[in-house]
Every structure is written in C-alpha cells, then in structure tokens.
Design an enzyme around this catalytic site. Structure first.
Site, PDB file in Angstrom:
ATOM      1  CG  LEU A   1      -2.291  -0.736   0.989  1.00 13.65           C
ATOM      2  CD1 LEU A   1      -3.183  -0.552   2.200  1.00 13.65           C
ATOM      3  CD2 LEU A   1      -3.008  -0.253  -0.261  1.00 13.65           C
TER       4      LEU A   1
ATOM      5  CE1 TYR B   1      -4.727   3.507  -2.728  1.00  9.58           C
ATOM      6  CE2 TYR B   1      -6.307   1.956  -1.812  1.00  9.58           C
ATOM      7  CZ  TYR B   1      -5.164   2.714  -1.685  1.00  9.58           C
ATOM      8  OH  TYR B   1      -4.451   2.678  -0.518  1.00  9.58           O
TER       9      TYR B   1
ATOM     10  CB  VAL C   1      -0.726   1.455  -4.063  1.00 17.80           C
ATOM     11  CG1 VAL C   1      -2.010   1.947  -4.723  1.00 17.80           C
ATOM     12  CG2 VAL C   1      -0.351   0.079  -4.612  1.00 17.80           C
ATOM     13  CD  GLU C   2      -2.880   5.543  -0.045  1.00 17.18           C
ATOM     14  OE1 GLU C   2      -2.774   6.713  -0.433  1.00 17.18           O
ATOM     15  OE2 GLU C   2      -3.961   5.031   0.271  1.00 17.18           O
ATOM     16  CB  SER C   3       3.141   8.026  -1.000  1.00 19.14           C
ATOM     17  OG  SER C   3       3.874   7.015  -0.304  1.00 19.14           O
TER      18      SER C   3
END
Length: 498
Positions: free
Chosen positions: A132, A241, A135-137
């Site tokens: 994650l 996402y 994927v997030e940042s």
C-alpha cells in the site's frame, strides 16, 4: 466358481474407475500470454461455497513461505484473490511500461520494509498491505496530496490524530514511516472489522473514506445488485486504486513478465533506539558515529534538528540491533553493570531487569547461556547521565516564531439519517476529539436526525505571522561545532502519482 466370477467383476470395476479418474484430470497448461490475455476479460466474481467446519477438524493455518530475500518473501505470501478485470490489465500494462519502477522506489523503502513486514505479520494481517505505501505515495515520506494527506501511508490529520499520531511544530507522525505504519495498520484493522472481514471494501474505504463505500454498498443493496467491490460505483481514483494494488501484486508473483523485482535481504539493517530524553541530531550523530544527514533522512517525522521536549524520543538508526548494542555510546549510556551471584541464570537476570536473554547475550557478545559466579555482565537499561541537546536559547538563530492561531468560523451541521461522528470528522477534516468536545458528546453518542452540531472550521483568510527577526551571524561557531545545517534535506527522486 462364484469366487472366480467375483474376482473378474472386481478387476473390471477397478479398471473402469481408473480410466474414469484419468479422464477427469486432464493436464492443464497456459503460457504467459494466456494469463495476461485473461486479465482483459471481466468476469463475475466466483462465489465461494460455504462449508460446515467441524470443531474437531479445524483447517490448519498455512505456514508462511520464508526466504532470504524480502521481496520474494512478500511475493510468495500475497493472499488477495486475482479477479480478472480490464482495469487490472490496464494497471499491469502501466507497470510493464516502466519495468524498473520497483527498483527505484525500493531505494526509498529499503531501510523500513523489513520492519513494516514484521509489523503486518505480528498483527496477522495479509502481507498484501505491505504494498500500500507504494500504491499510495511511491513510498515518499514527504509526499503531500491535494487532500492534504501526508507521508508514505497518506494519512489525513483527523485519521492520524484519532489513531494516536503526534503532530506539532517539531514533529509530524504522518511523516514518520514506522509510527505512521502503526497508525495505518490500526485504521485498516478497524475498517476490516467494520466491513465484516472484506479486505477490498476496507482498502477502498482507506482510500476514499468509510462513508462513501458504505453509501455505495447501500445503493447496490437497494436495487438488488452485487455488493462486491467490482460492482460498486466509486470515485475514479478509488476505482483505479484496488486495480493498481492487485496489478502490482500480480507482477510480483510473475517476474517472468519482465517486471523487475528488487533484491533486498530479509533482515533488519536498521534498528529503533529509544533515547529516553530530548535530543539534538548533531549531538546524537556524533556520539553514535553515524552521518547526521543520514539520521535525518531515516527519521523524516522530525521537522527540526531537535526533538520535542515531551517526545517522542524514538529514532531509527542505520545499525543492526547487534551493532547498536556493541557501540561504545550504547554500552555507556544504555547499560549498567551486574555481578553474577550464586544460583543466577540469564533468564532470572533478564526478568529482574525487565529485559530478555537475547539482549543480554547480544550486549555481552555471548554465544551461549553459560555464566559464572562473579562474572560482570552488562544489562541493557537506560542510564542517561548527560544531556543530548544544545541550548539554543543563547541566540534566536534557530528559534522560530510560534505558529499563529488559525482563524475559524462557527459552522452548523444538521444531522441527517446515516450520519456518524467519524464520517463527519472526515468530511469536515477536523479531529474527532475536537468534534466531540465542541458538542459535549461521547464517541458512542447516538446522533438523532435534526440535531444540530457545532463545528469550528478554518476560514479562507489565514492569520498573518509577525515579521521574523533578522538572523544573527555570531552563532556560526556553535553551528560548526555541532555540524548543523539550517534544515534537514528533503531532496529525493519524484515519481508521478496517477
């Protein structure tokens, strides 16, 4: 004669059953192109038939796959189901267009990934969650989104506050990779329970908010549609996402696609040091004999050269636990001497001082549990006898103006059916605690439709800070002595967040 007939019939039956079994188990094979092509096909999720488990025969827990490379370890322990879908295929193509993507972001994560994986495994959560932050940042500790989400886990202020992260002029827990990992995993655990064990719903809610996912599920139920993630109507960012996460998971498990998987040892190269008092980065770096800028880069939650007076005091240092315990600074400041007495054991000594046998052996460089009467052991126990700070009050060189209080305006919100305190705190981007205090409520209070809540929201016009003092130059001597720079470096390669 009857016995001979029975034998012939028995042999015929065995032959027939063997032939039938062979016909029912054809050999299946599929090359890489078949697998990728299958990702283009959107299919209905296959329902999993419910089975009745007897308490006397529980299913054994699958043993985790262990390997010396942490990326291989992650790849072999991913648990989320790969549902073929065109949006997953689109994300696979995006990753394959830049096959060295993970090699680049791995450089930013290498100091933290082992610790993140261990935290996830200790909580019994799926290892897919370790992906994650990418994927997030793209694993950028300084990343800030348009919605003011901060850090590798992209936490907004209200969520960070609710799950115990500190934030002030000296420290922002959202930028602290390991502290924000604890908060993010607690939030994901809460969402997983809220959505009755459905991880895709929980992760979607992590991205877009609990209220939006609940509303989408409610709409589908109302018209008799499936509530599976792929059937929910969600904002485009959230709709892409989950596919981005699943695509990265798929490529990690299929390196034959050409997507390059990094090599990283499955062991800690950094360790957490609880200093136990306020510290200055320059002083601590000198005592530990490590590079001060490296210490800053590992601990991006600290916004200045000095920790807050009231903590936190934990630091990630570029040493293994064994190397830290063998360092002169640790042995001097974080240990005490103990002389072995008759009938002592390492286990008994560890219990007496609230430590572990492993740590006693590490700090004393012991390979076994043998001790002798009269032997002097070092016990890892904080014994700070010197200050680790620099008194900046002699000059305003590094003093900063107090952050002016933000101007606010009172806002009234009328409760409607379906509202919750948590949803409202997220919607208005205010801490849940403040929302409760403003309205004299408890977290378990029931909201009645028609009731009016009071919120104090920031106005568009910000309070103007006072003019800053001129910076004197006479403190340059002290600056040189402690090797300080004006601010920690935040330079790092950027990748687009799409």
């Amino acid at each position: 004669m009857n016995r001979k007939k029975f034998y012939v019939i028995f042999c015929c039956c065995i032959t027939f059953l063997s032939t039938l079994g062979c016909k029912q188990t054809p050999t299946q094979s599929a090359d890489l192109q078949d697998v990728l092509r299958d990702l283009l096909t959107q299919k209905e999720p296959t329902p999993i038939p419910k089975t009745v488990k007897t308490p006397t025969q529980p299913d054994p827990e699958p043993k985790p796959y262990k390997t010396s490379d942490i990326w291989e370890h992650i790849a072999h322990n991913l648990r989320f189901e790969q549902t073929p879908h065109s949006r997953v295929k689109a994300r696979v193509d995006w990753y394959l267009s830049q096959p060295e993507y993970l090699l680049t972001v791995n450089q930013r994560s290498s100091a933290y990934l082992y610790h993140i994986v261990k935290k996830i495994e200790q909580r019994g959560m799926p290892l897919d969650l370790a992906l994650l932050p990418f994927v997030e940042s793209d694993f950028r500790p300084h990343a800030v989104s348009k919605q003011s989400a901060v850090g590798v886990w992209q936490l907004v202020d209200a969520t960070a506050y609710h799950f115990g992260l500190q934030s002030n002029d000296w420290y922002d827990g959202r930028r602290d990779v390991l502290a924000s990992t604890d908060a993010a995993l607690s939030y994901l655990s809460y969402l997983h329970k809220t959505f009755n064990g459905n991880w895709l719903h929980a992760i979607a809610a992590y991205n877009t908010g609990e209220g939006r996912v609940k509303a989408a599920i409610k709409r589908n139920k109302k018209v008799g549609k499936s509530t599976h993630y792929w059937h929910l109507k969600l904002p485009k960012e959230t709709a892409d996402y989950i596919p981005k996460l699943l695509a990265l998971s798929y490529l990690l498990k299929h390196p034959e696609t050409g997507f390059k998987r990094p090599a990283l040892d499955n062991k800690a190269t950094t360790t957490i040091l609880d200093v136990g008092q306020a510290f200055n980065f320059g002083v601590l770096a000198q005592l530990l004999d490590i590079d001060k800028q490296q210490l800053h880069d590992l601990n991006t939650g600290y916004l200045r050269h000095q920790s807050p007076e009231q903590g936190p005091y934990k630091l990630l240092v570029p040493l293994t636990e064994q190397a830290l315990m063998q360092s002169p600074f640790y042995r001097e400041q974080f240990s005490r001497s103990y002389q072995v007495k008759l009938n002592d054991t390492l286990y008994g000594i560890a219990r007496q001082f609230g430590t572990s046998v492993k740590k006693i052996k590490q700090i004393n460089n012991k390979q076994n549990n043998l001790i002798r009467v009269g032997e002097k052991l070092l016990i890892n126990q904080a014994n700070i006898n010197r200050t680790l700070t620099v008194d900046y009050q002699i000059s305003p060189y590094l003093e900063q103006q107090a952050t002016p209080k933000q101007a606010t305006i009172e806002h009234h919100h009328t409760i409607v059916s379906g509202d919750s305190l948590w949803d409202l705190s997220q919607h208005y981007q205010v801490p849940l605690k403040d929302l409760l205090d403003w309205n004299n409520l408890q977290s378990a209070s029931i909201l009645s439709p028609g009731k009016v809540l009071i919120l104090h929201l920031p106005t568009t016009k910000q309070a103007q800070p006072n003019e800053q003092l001129n910076v004197p130059s006479y403190l340059d001597v002290l600056e040189g002595a402690t090797q300080l720079k004006e601010a920690p470096s935040t330079t790092e390669p950027n990748l687009p967040l799409d």
